[in-house]
Scaffold this motif. Sequence first.
Motif, PDB file in Angstrom:
ATOM      1  N   LEU A 276      -6.115   8.323  -3.246  1.00 29.11           N
ATOM      2  CA  LEU A 276      -6.124   6.864  -3.161  1.00 29.11           C
ATOM      3  C   LEU A 276      -5.357   6.379  -1.937  1.00 29.11           C
ATOM      4  O   LEU A 276      -5.766   5.424  -1.261  1.00 29.11           O
ATOM      5  CB  LEU A 276      -5.529   6.262  -4.438  1.00 29.11           C
ATOM      6  N   LEU A 277      -4.229   7.023  -1.644  1.00 30.85           N
ATOM      7  CA  LEU A 277      -3.452   6.651  -0.463  1.00 30.85           C
ATOM      8  C   LEU A 277      -4.263   6.866   0.811  1.00 30.85           C
ATOM      9  O   LEU A 277      -4.227   6.037   1.736  1.00 30.85           O
ATOM     10  CB  LEU A 277      -2.160   7.471  -0.400  1.00 30.85           C
ATOM     11  N   LYS A 278      -5.010   7.962   0.851  1.00 32.17           N
ATOM     12  CA  LYS A 278      -5.779   8.272   2.050  1.00 32.17           C
ATOM     13  C   LYS A 278      -6.979   7.343   2.197  1.00 32.17           C
ATOM     14  O   LYS A 278      -7.226   6.787   3.284  1.00 32.17           O
ATOM     15  CB  LYS A 278      -6.241   9.732   2.008  1.00 32.17           C
ATOM     16  N   THR A 279      -7.735   7.161   1.131  1.00 31.02           N
ATOM     17  CA  THR A 279      -8.977   6.394   1.228  1.00 31.02           C
ATOM     18  C   THR A 279      -8.742   4.884   1.324  1.00 31.02           C
ATOM     19  O   THR A 279      -9.511   4.180   1.987  1.00 31.02           O
ATOM     20  CB  THR A 279      -9.895   6.684   0.022  1.00 31.02           C
ATOM     21  N   LEU A 280      -7.696   4.393   0.671  1.00 32.26           N
ATOM     22  CA  LEU A 280      -7.474   2.945   0.653  1.00 32.26           C
ATOM     23  C   LEU A 280      -6.410   2.479   1.645  1.00 32.26           C
ATOM     24  O   LEU A 280      -6.430   1.327   2.077  1.00 32.26           O
ATOM     25  CB  LEU A 280      -7.076   2.498  -0.762  1.00 32.26           C
ATOM     26  N   CYS A 281      -5.474   3.376   1.988  1.00 32.57           N
ATOM     27  CA  CYS A 281      -4.357   2.969   2.862  1.00 32.57           C
ATOM     28  C   CYS A 281      -4.292   3.770   4.159  1.00 32.57           C
ATOM     29  O   CYS A 281      -3.455   3.476   5.014  1.00 32.57           O
ATOM     30  CB  CYS A 281      -3.031   3.124   2.117  1.00 32.57           C
ATOM     31  N   ASN A 282      -5.148   4.784   4.269  1.00 29.39           N
ATOM     32  CA  ASN A 282      -5.120   5.693   5.423  1.00 29.39           C
ATOM     33  C   ASN A 282      -3.742   6.329   5.598  1.00 29.39           C
ATOM     34  O   ASN A 282      -3.239   6.493   6.706  1.00 29.39           O
ATOM     35  CB  ASN A 282      -5.538   4.964   6.709  1.00 29.39           C
ATOM     36  N   ILE A 283      -3.141   6.689   4.478  1.00 27.20           N
ATOM     37  CA  ILE A 283      -1.832   7.343   4.468  1.00 27.20           C
ATOM     38  C   ILE A 283      -2.014   8.782   4.017  1.00 27.20           C
ATOM     39  O   ILE A 283      -2.605   9.037   2.959  1.00 27.20           O
ATOM     40  CB  ILE A 283      -0.851   6.621   3.516  1.00 27.20           C
ATOM     41  N   ASP A 284      -1.522   9.720   4.809  1.00 29.65           N
ATOM     42  CA  ASP A 284      -1.546  11.134   4.423  1.00 29.65           C
ATOM     43  C   ASP A 284      -0.253  11.450   3.684  1.00 29.65           C
ATOM     44  O   ASP A 284       0.818  11.546   4.298  1.00 29.65           O
ATOM     45  CB  ASP A 284      -1.674  12.036   5.656  1.00 29.65           C
TER      46      ASP A 284
ATOM     47  N   TYR B 181       2.830   1.535  -1.682  1.00 38.47           N
ATOM     48  CA  TYR B 181       1.445   1.109  -1.502  1.00 38.47           C
ATOM     49  C   TYR B 181       0.694   0.930  -2.823  1.00 38.47           C
ATOM     50  O   TYR B 181      -0.491   0.590  -2.823  1.00 38.47           O
ATOM     51  CB  TYR B 181       0.691   2.136  -0.642  1.00 38.47           C
ATOM     52  N   LEU B 182       1.364   1.186  -3.938  1.00 32.92           N
ATOM     53  CA  LEU B 182       0.652   1.264  -5.215  1.00 32.92           C
ATOM     54  C   LEU B 182       0.093  -0.087  -5.663  1.00 32.92           C
ATOM     55  O   LEU B 182      -0.992  -0.138  -6.272  1.00 32.92           O
ATOM     56  CB  LEU B 182       1.569   1.851  -6.289  1.00 32.92           C
ATOM     57  N   LEU B 183       0.786  -1.177  -5.397  1.00 36.72           N
ATOM     58  CA  LEU B 183       0.245  -2.493  -5.782  1.00 36.72           C
ATOM     59  C   LEU B 183      -0.989  -2.845  -4.966  1.00 36.72           C
ATOM     60  O   LEU B 183      -1.923  -3.487  -5.482  1.00 36.72           O
ATOM     61  CB  LEU B 183       1.327  -3.573  -5.633  1.00 36.72           C
ATOM     62  N   TYR B 184      -1.006  -2.432  -3.712  1.00 31.49           N
ATOM     63  CA  TYR B 184      -2.206  -2.648  -2.881  1.00 31.49           C
ATOM     64  C   TYR B 184      -3.376  -1.818  -3.420  1.00 31.49           C
ATOM     65  O   TYR B 184      -4.515  -2.291  -3.484  1.00 31.49           O
ATOM     66  CB  TYR B 184      -1.893  -2.274  -1.439  1.00 31.49           C
ATOM     67  N   ILE B 185      -3.087  -0.583  -3.807  1.00 31.51           N
ATOM     68  CA  ILE B 185      -4.119   0.264  -4.417  1.00 31.51           C
ATOM     69  C   ILE B 185      -4.636  -0.378  -5.699  1.00 31.51           C
ATOM     70  O   ILE B 185      -5.852  -0.413  -5.960  1.00 31.51           O
ATOM     71  CB  ILE B 185      -3.549   1.676  -4.681  1.00 31.51           C
ATOM     72  N   TYR B 186      -3.701  -0.898  -6.504  1.00 36.86           N
ATOM     73  CA  TYR B 186      -4.084  -1.593  -7.732  1.00 36.86           C
ATOM     74  C   TYR B 186      -5.016  -2.768  -7.435  1.00 36.86           C
ATOM     75  O   TYR B 186      -6.015  -2.966  -8.145  1.00 36.86           O
ATOM     76  CB  TYR B 186      -2.831  -2.075  -8.462  1.00 36.86           C
ATOM     77  N   ASP B 187      -4.720  -3.544  -6.395  1.00 39.51           N
ATOM     78  CA  ASP B 187      -5.588  -4.669  -6.021  1.00 39.51           C
ATOM     79  C   ASP B 187      -7.023  -4.205  -5.816  1.00 39.51           C
ATOM     80  O   ASP B 187      -7.981  -4.816  -6.322  1.00 39.51           O
ATOM     81  CB  ASP B 187      -5.096  -5.328  -4.720  1.00 39.51           C
ATOM     82  N   HIS B 188      -7.189  -3.129  -5.057  1.00 36.98           N
ATOM     83  CA  HIS B 188      -8.529  -2.621  -4.755  1.00 36.98           C
ATOM     84  C   HIS B 188      -9.231  -2.108  -6.013  1.00 36.98           C
ATOM     85  O   HIS B 188     -10.416  -2.407  -6.239  1.00 36.98           O
ATOM     86  CB  HIS B 188      -8.437  -1.506  -3.710  1.00 36.98           C
ATOM     87  N   LEU B 189      -8.514  -1.325  -6.815  1.00 37.27           N
ATOM     88  CA  LEU B 189      -9.138  -0.763  -8.018  1.00 37.27           C
ATOM     89  C   LEU B 189      -9.510  -1.868  -8.999  1.00 37.27           C
ATOM     90  O   LEU B 189     -10.569  -1.807  -9.649  1.00 37.27           O
ATOM     91  CB  LEU B 189      -8.180   0.232  -8.689  1.00 37.27           C
ATOM     92  N   ARG B 190      -8.673  -2.866  -9.105  1.00 36.22           N
ATOM     93  CA  ARG B 190      -8.971  -4.026  -9.965  1.00 36.22           C
ATOM     94  C   ARG B 190     -10.277  -4.681  -9.537  1.00 36.22           C
ATOM     95  O   ARG B 190     -11.155  -4.962 -10.377  1.00 36.22           O
ATOM     96  CB  ARG B 190      -7.802  -5.004  -9.866  1.00 36.22           C
ATOM     97  N   ASN B 191     -10.463  -4.914  -8.227  1.00 40.51           N
ATOM     98  CA  ASN B 191     -11.696  -5.531  -7.730  1.00 40.51           C
ATOM     99  C   ASN B 191     -12.901  -4.630  -7.949  1.00 40.51           C
ATOM    100  O   ASN B 191     -13.990  -5.092  -8.320  1.00 40.51           O
ATOM    101  CB  ASN B 191     -11.553  -5.870  -6.248  1.00 40.51           C
ATOM    102  N   GLN B 192     -12.711  -3.319  -7.727  1.00 44.56           N
ATOM    103  CA  GLN B 192     -13.827  -2.385  -7.920  1.00 44.56           C
ATOM    104  C   GLN B 192     -14.264  -2.333  -9.387  1.00 44.56           C
ATOM    105  O   GLN B 192     -15.455  -2.216  -9.693  1.00 44.56           O
ATOM    106  CB  GLN B 192     -13.421  -0.993  -7.443  1.00 44.56           C
ATOM    107  N   LEU B 193     -13.296  -2.413 -10.300  1.00 44.35           N
ATOM    108  CA  LEU B 193     -13.629  -2.415 -11.732  1.00 44.35           C
ATOM    109  C   LEU B 193     -14.397  -3.677 -12.114  1.00 44.35           C
ATOM    110  O   LEU B 193     -15.325  -3.626 -12.936  1.00 44.35           O
ATOM    111  CB  LEU B 193     -12.352  -2.299 -12.558  1.00 44.35           C
ATOM    112  N   LEU B 194     -14.038  -4.802 -11.524  1.00 40.88           N
ATOM    113  CA  LEU B 194     -14.763  -6.044 -11.785  1.00 40.88           C
ATOM    114  C   LEU B 194     -16.173  -5.969 -11.207  1.00 40.88           C
ATOM    115  O   LEU B 194     -17.140  -6.415 -11.841  1.00 40.88           O
ATOM    116  CB  LEU B 194     -14.003  -7.232 -11.184  1.00 40.88           C
ATOM    117  N   ASP B 195     -16.304  -5.391 -10.024  1.00 42.13           N
ATOM    118  CA  ASP B 195     -17.637  -5.216  -9.430  1.00 42.13           C
ATOM    119  C   ASP B 195     -18.492  -4.292 -10.291  1.00 42.13           C
ATOM    120  O   ASP B 195     -19.707  -4.497 -10.441  1.00 42.13           O
ATOM    121  CB  ASP B 195     -17.516  -4.627  -8.020  1.00 42.13           C
ATOM    122  N   MET B 196     -17.862  -3.283 -10.863  1.00 40.16           N
ATOM    123  CA  MET B 196     -18.579  -2.290 -11.675  1.00 40.16           C
ATOM    124  C   MET B 196     -19.226  -2.944 -12.894  1.00 40.16           C
ATOM    125  O   MET B 196     -20.334  -2.564 -13.312  1.00 40.16           O
ATOM    126  CB  MET B 196     -17.595  -1.200 -12.113  1.00 40.16           C
ATOM    127  N   SER B 197     -18.534  -3.916 -13.489  1.00 44.62           N
ATOM    128  CA  SER B 197     -19.069  -4.584 -14.690  1.00 44.62           C
ATOM    129  C   SER B 197     -19.605  -5.970 -14.361  1.00 44.62           C
ATOM    130  O   SER B 197     -19.659  -6.840 -15.221  1.00 44.62           O
ATOM    131  CB  SER B 197     -17.989  -4.679 -15.758  1.00 44.62           C
TER     132      SER B 197
END
Length: 548
Positions: free
Chosen positions: A333-341, A370-386
């Motif tokens: 998640l850090l790599k794909t959403l934040c470009n953090i290794d 970075y976890l709250l930023y990751i949460y923001d993205h996953l929250r939006n993706q879950l809403l898009d999913m349904s």
Amino acid sequence: MSATNSGKFLDLFTSVDEYKQTICAKVIDVIRTSNRLGVENFEQFMSINSCQEKINRLSERILNRIYQIKSSIQPSNWNHLDVDEKLEQLVDINDTLFERIASALDEADGLTKSTVSSTMRPVLEKPQLKFKCKIDNTAEIPFVPKLRTKPNAITPLPAMMMQVDLEPGNLDLLQRHPELLDHPYFNEIEVFEPDETFLRRTEPQFPKSMDDTKYLFIDTSEKLKTMMDHIELQTELAIDLEHHSYRSYQGFTCLMQISSRTEDFLVDTLLLRDDLSILNNVFTNPKILKVFHGADWDIEWLQKDFGIYVVNMFDTHQAAKELQLPTLSLAYLLKTLCNIDASKQFQLADWRIRPLPSDYIRYAREDTHYLLYIYDHLRNQLLDMSRGNAENLRSVYKKSKIICQKLYKKAAFDPTAYKTLYTKFRKTTFDSNQLSALKSLHAWRDKIARQEDESPSFVLSDLMLMHLAELLPRDIQGIRASCKVLPDSVDKNIEEVHRLLIEAIEKPSTDLNDEKTNSGGVAETKRLHSSLASDTSDEQMKRAKLNY
């Protein structure tokens, strides 16, 4: 194995520690890569001709390499073994190699008894020796929640639990008041529903760099109050824990990471262990969202070490599962959403070290920064999913609630677990005397580990346990000769170990027959081994955060 003329270890590394960390990172990479393949997809892969050819070629190379290694350790007729037997020998090879590697690294680092000197690096003192409340590892006395006050309560705390001097060892009291063992916040978690504002799309807020973010290391009561003043005003927090389990039977939390949208905090949970129940004001507040990644163990550790419970939690690991992402790790998640290794080497670090080195601090902050930023993205993706109806988002909250309702319990001793050990590590079929010795030594190891607050593996490794049971040395000198480096716990209790081995050797034949019958047949052994070989979970990996 030592430093060469270049002054570097193996001409490549500045120290043995750097070598260990590098190798650990590569091993973790291999494990993650293999896990991504998915055993359930194997038949599908093999149905593709090009894939099948590559897998077969690779398999042949691996088997040949295994045979070469095997031959150098223990000769055998490899070609006549079936797949299960080859798998057993592969496990045995790995254990033998790892034991040799550990011994060689210790020798290179000046840690074996033969190289003890005044220049040897100091051994870390066990932090739990300074804990005000001594750790109780006895299996007979259950874990009693440490909570004595209950903020944000819907259901009041049992009156008996509010007694500050409640003695967990009072079994009669616990039998008369079984409610003392219940989850104190079960009902609050059960009735919780996320506010509608958390079920709508949000604009992801990428945090400032860590260098530009306010950071505070919490190691005093005054700093703890400063942090509380800040986090009590937040609506969302990211949380993680660093735990140690190798030099402790139940393990203990060494560090807590908390990040808001604007600040990072690292809490020294070793120094402030007895002051952290105040965090329940925030952690059980249903209006403040707590974001974790892979919280299964964190929830239990919070209860065990600090009497802290969580109401209103979002687990990004569960979100990744719901979204069916190819990999569920935080590193992905850090790599794909934040470009953090993410640095892999610190996953196996010893978090008891004080003061914490700067690279440890950076890694720990990274886990929540970075976890709250990751949460923001996953929250939006879950809403898009349904399609915006929040069904999948609610599902993650529901699964997170179930995790929060987990209740910490001490590990009970399983007197039959030696059979699993035998299945997993045996090189040859044990006779009844050897099985009896294995059973006795396995129980002895658990007893000593509980008494000395060590992990069973520290007291006596699985491989060495099997080795002693197989050799059945008849005298103390034979026990010493069986082990290249005799574990301290065995050395201190060598007469008892000797007594157990003699009792196994001289056990009456009627008892031995029972032992043999109870151990199961070869077919059952193979079946158990096959199931064990595939049983490696994320939670097991997380719990085994050893400094190796």
